[in-house]
Design a protein around this motif. Structure first.
Motif, PDB file in Angstrom:
ATOM      1  N   UNK A   1       0.839  -1.202   0.000  1.00 15.60           N
ATOM      2  CA  UNK A   1       0.000   0.000   0.000  1.00 15.60           C
ATOM      3  C   UNK A   1       0.878   1.257   0.000  1.00 15.60           C
ATOM      4  N   UNK A   2       1.988   1.207   0.695  1.00 15.99           N
ATOM      5  CA  UNK A   2       2.934   2.326   0.707  1.00 15.99           C
ATOM      6  C   UNK A   2       3.370   2.653  -0.717  1.00 15.99           C
ATOM      7  N   UNK A   3       3.761   1.634  -1.473  1.00 13.66           N
ATOM      8  CA  UNK A   3       4.219   1.866  -2.831  1.00 13.66           C
ATOM      9  C   UNK A   3       3.086   2.335  -3.751  1.00 13.66           C
ATOM     10  N   UNK A   4       1.875   1.910  -3.455  1.00 20.45           N
ATOM     11  CA  UNK A   4       0.738   2.393  -4.238  1.00 20.45           C
ATOM     12  C   UNK A   4       0.537   3.889  -4.024  1.00 20.45           C
ATOM     13  N   UNK A   5       0.632   4.314  -2.773  1.00 20.65           N
ATOM     14  CA  UNK A   5       0.503   5.734  -2.462  1.00 20.65           C
ATOM     15  C   UNK A   5       1.703   6.522  -2.981  1.00 20.65           C
ATOM     16  N   UNK A   6       2.847   5.866  -3.024  1.00 23.15           N
ATOM     17  CA  UNK A   6       4.076   6.510  -3.486  1.00 23.15           C
ATOM     18  C   UNK A   6       3.955   6.986  -4.929  1.00 23.15           C
ATOM     19  N   UNK A   7       3.209   6.252  -5.745  1.00 25.99           N
ATOM     20  CA  UNK A   7       3.081   6.586  -7.170  1.00 25.99           C
ATOM     21  C   UNK A   7       2.542   8.003  -7.367  1.00 25.99           C
ATOM     22  N   UNK A   8       1.566   8.386  -6.565  1.00 26.48           N
ATOM     23  CA  UNK A   8       0.900   9.680  -6.752  1.00 26.48           C
ATOM     24  C   UNK A   8       1.359  10.749  -5.770  1.00 26.48           C
ATOM     25  N   UNK A   9       2.244  10.399  -4.820  1.00 29.00           N
ATOM     26  CA  UNK A   9       2.640  11.374  -3.819  1.00 29.00           C
ATOM     27  C   UNK A   9       3.664  12.353  -4.383  1.00 29.00           C
ATOM     28  N   UNK A  10       3.398  13.622  -4.197  1.00 30.46           N
ATOM     29  CA  UNK A  10       4.311  14.683  -4.630  1.00 30.46           C
ATOM     30  C   UNK A  10       4.441  15.728  -3.525  1.00 30.46           C
ATOM     31  N   UNK A  11       5.651  16.085  -3.115  1.00 25.57           N
ATOM     32  CA  UNK A  11       6.926  15.467  -3.516  1.00 25.57           C
ATOM     33  C   UNK A  11       7.143  14.152  -2.780  1.00 25.57           C
ATOM     34  N   UNK A  12       8.189  13.448  -3.102  1.00 24.17           N
ATOM     35  CA  UNK A  12       8.448  12.122  -2.538  1.00 24.17           C
ATOM     36  C   UNK A  12       9.508  12.145  -1.434  1.00 24.17           C
ATOM     37  N   UNK A  13       9.738  13.300  -0.880  1.00 28.29           N
ATOM     38  CA  UNK A  13      10.739  13.422   0.188  1.00 28.29           C
ATOM     39  C   UNK A  13      10.326  12.596   1.401  1.00 28.29           C
ATOM     40  N   UNK A  14       9.025  12.548   1.686  1.00 25.74           N
ATOM     41  CA  UNK A  14       8.518  11.780   2.830  1.00 25.74           C
ATOM     42  C   UNK A  14       8.920  10.314   2.715  1.00 25.74           C
ATOM     43  N   UNK A  15       8.816   9.760   1.517  1.00 21.19           N
ATOM     44  CA  UNK A  15       9.146   8.343   1.310  1.00 21.19           C
ATOM     45  C   UNK A  15      10.639   8.081   1.476  1.00 21.19           C
ATOM     46  N   UNK A  16      11.462   9.002   1.010  1.00 22.53           N
ATOM     47  CA  UNK A  16      12.907   8.828   1.178  1.00 22.53           C
ATOM     48  C   UNK A  16      13.296   8.878   2.648  1.00 22.53           C
ATOM     49  N   UNK A  17      12.589   9.693   3.431  1.00 24.76           N
ATOM     50  CA  UNK A  17      12.863   9.775   4.868  1.00 24.76           C
ATOM     51  C   UNK A  17      12.498   8.460   5.560  1.00 24.76           C
ATOM     52  N   UNK A  18      11.378   7.877   5.161  1.00 27.68           N
ATOM     53  CA  UNK A  18      10.967   6.589   5.728  1.00 27.68           C
ATOM     54  C   UNK A  18      12.002   5.518   5.412  1.00 27.68           C
ATOM     55  N   UNK A  19      12.441   5.478   4.162  1.00 30.11           N
ATOM     56  CA  UNK A  19      13.399   4.453   3.753  1.00 30.11           C
ATOM     57  C   UNK A  19      14.720   4.619   4.488  1.00 30.11           C
ATOM     58  N   UNK A  20      15.135   5.853   4.692  1.00 32.22           N
ATOM     59  CA  UNK A  20      16.365   6.099   5.440  1.00 32.22           C
ATOM     60  C   UNK A  20      16.242   5.599   6.875  1.00 32.22           C
ATOM     61  N   UNK A  21      15.070   5.800   7.455  1.00 35.30           N
ATOM     62  CA  UNK A  21      14.825   5.303   8.814  1.00 35.30           C
ATOM     63  C   UNK A  21      14.889   3.781   8.860  1.00 35.30           C
ATOM     64  N   UNK A  22      14.340   3.131   7.843  1.00 40.25           N
ATOM     65  CA  UNK A  22      14.361   1.671   7.790  1.00 40.25           C
ATOM     66  C   UNK A  22      15.793   1.143   7.665  1.00 40.25           C
ATOM     67  N   UNK A  23      16.648   1.866   6.989  1.00 39.37           N
ATOM     68  CA  UNK A  23      18.027   1.419   6.805  1.00 39.37           C
ATOM     69  C   UNK A  23      18.857   1.610   8.072  1.00 39.37           C
ATOM     70  N   UNK A  24      18.427   2.508   8.935  1.00 42.85           N
ATOM     71  CA  UNK A  24      19.185   2.762  10.158  1.00 42.85           C
ATOM     72  C   UNK A  24      19.132   1.572  11.109  1.00 42.85           C
ATOM     73  N   UNK A  25      18.003   0.846  11.124  1.00 43.29           N
ATOM     74  CA  UNK A  25      17.872  -0.316  12.003  1.00 43.29           C
ATOM     75  C   UNK A  25      18.910  -1.387  11.710  1.00 43.29           C
ATOM     76  N   UNK A  26      18.989  -1.895  10.462  1.00 43.87           N
ATOM     77  CA  UNK A  26      20.012  -2.897  10.150  1.00 43.87           C
ATOM     78  C   UNK A  26      21.437  -2.400  10.378  1.00 43.87           C
ATOM     79  N   UNK A  27      21.676  -1.111  10.114  1.00 45.65           N
ATOM     80  CA  UNK A  27      23.013  -0.555  10.324  1.00 45.65           C
ATOM     81  C   UNK A  27      23.415  -0.625  11.796  1.00 45.65           C
TER      82      UNK A  27
END
Length: 235
Positions: free
Chosen positions: A50-76
């Motif tokens: 559902x996130x990726x479905x909303x991502x298609x129409x979301x402008x700008x997409x800075x919010x999504x990049x922030x989420x992804x960065x947060x997700x990468x911090x956990x494994x790091x």
């Protein structure tokens, strides 16, 4: 030096089998739950799509990049912690005298040093496995970032839905690796119960197994996820 098998009692072997059976069993149940009782891991698959479905129409997409960065911090973070734990554990295994000293401080000096080494190595097995999962999860989230960047800005573009679906699948795979890493951390803590004997290992394994099952199948967060489930679907 006595062989490993000669220092393992029947209780040790039984507790060790229970540890690995619980680890494998809860992992399989989490990834393949009953259809009428999905786990949190499976429920989150729908929300990631559902996130990726909303991502298609979301402008700008800075919010999504922030989420992804947060997700990468956990494994790091956890990968770094695992490296430190492995280094400390290997130093302890390579110093039998220090192991004997620790055993004496715990009033467990009658245990052969080789058995102490096996116990520490067992815990390190789960930590090392977790490290590999966290590294792979971090890399997959990186793949996901690139694939998200390739999604066209025009929602009418036929490639938009296709690439969003691909990004969602990579995101799901990355999350699975991350969850497996966390599960390995939990069971590495359970393995430490073996330091006080086979019953200690049995008890800590039961505790971790129950904790993991509850968070996947009986948590409050799971109930919240189920409330809007009929409206959520894959791309």
């Amino acid at each position: 030096m006595p062989s490993i098998l000669s220092v393992l009692s029947t209780g040790d072997i039984a507790a060790l089998i229970w540890l690995f059976a619980a680890w494998i069993g809860i992992g399989y149940l989490t990834e393949h739950p009953p259809k009428n009782h999905p786990s949190v891991t499976v429920l989150m698959v729908n929300y990631r799509h559902e996130w990726m479905r909303q991502f298609i129409t979301r402008q700008p997409r800075i919010f999504d990049s922030a989420i992804l960065q947060t997700l990468r911090e956990g494994p790091t973070f956890f990968a770094s912690a695992c490296l430190i734990a492995i280094g400390g554990g290997m130093a302890l295994v390579g110093n039998p005298e220090r192991l004997s000293q620790v055993a004496g401080e715990l009033e467990l000096g009658g245990v052969p040093t080789v058995l102490w080494q096996v116990k520490v190595i067992t815990a390190l097995f789960f930590v090392a496995n977790a490290l590999l999962k966290f590294i792979w999860s971090h890399r997959l989230f990186g793949y996901c970032a690139v694939m998200m960047a390739s999604v066209p800005n025009d929602p009418a573009d036929p490639l938009a839905t296709i690439r969003a679906h691909q990004a969602a699948e990579i995101n799901v795979t990355a999350a699975k690796s991350y969850n497996m890493g966390l599960r390995n951390i939990y069971f590495s803590l359970a393995a430490l119960g073996w330091l006080v004997g086979p019953w200690g290992l049995f008890v800590t394994t039961c505790f971790v197994l129950g904790l993991t099952w509850r968070r996947e199948f009986a948590s409050h967060s799971r109930q919240i996820m189920l409330q809007d489930l009929p409206k959520i679907g894959k791309i």
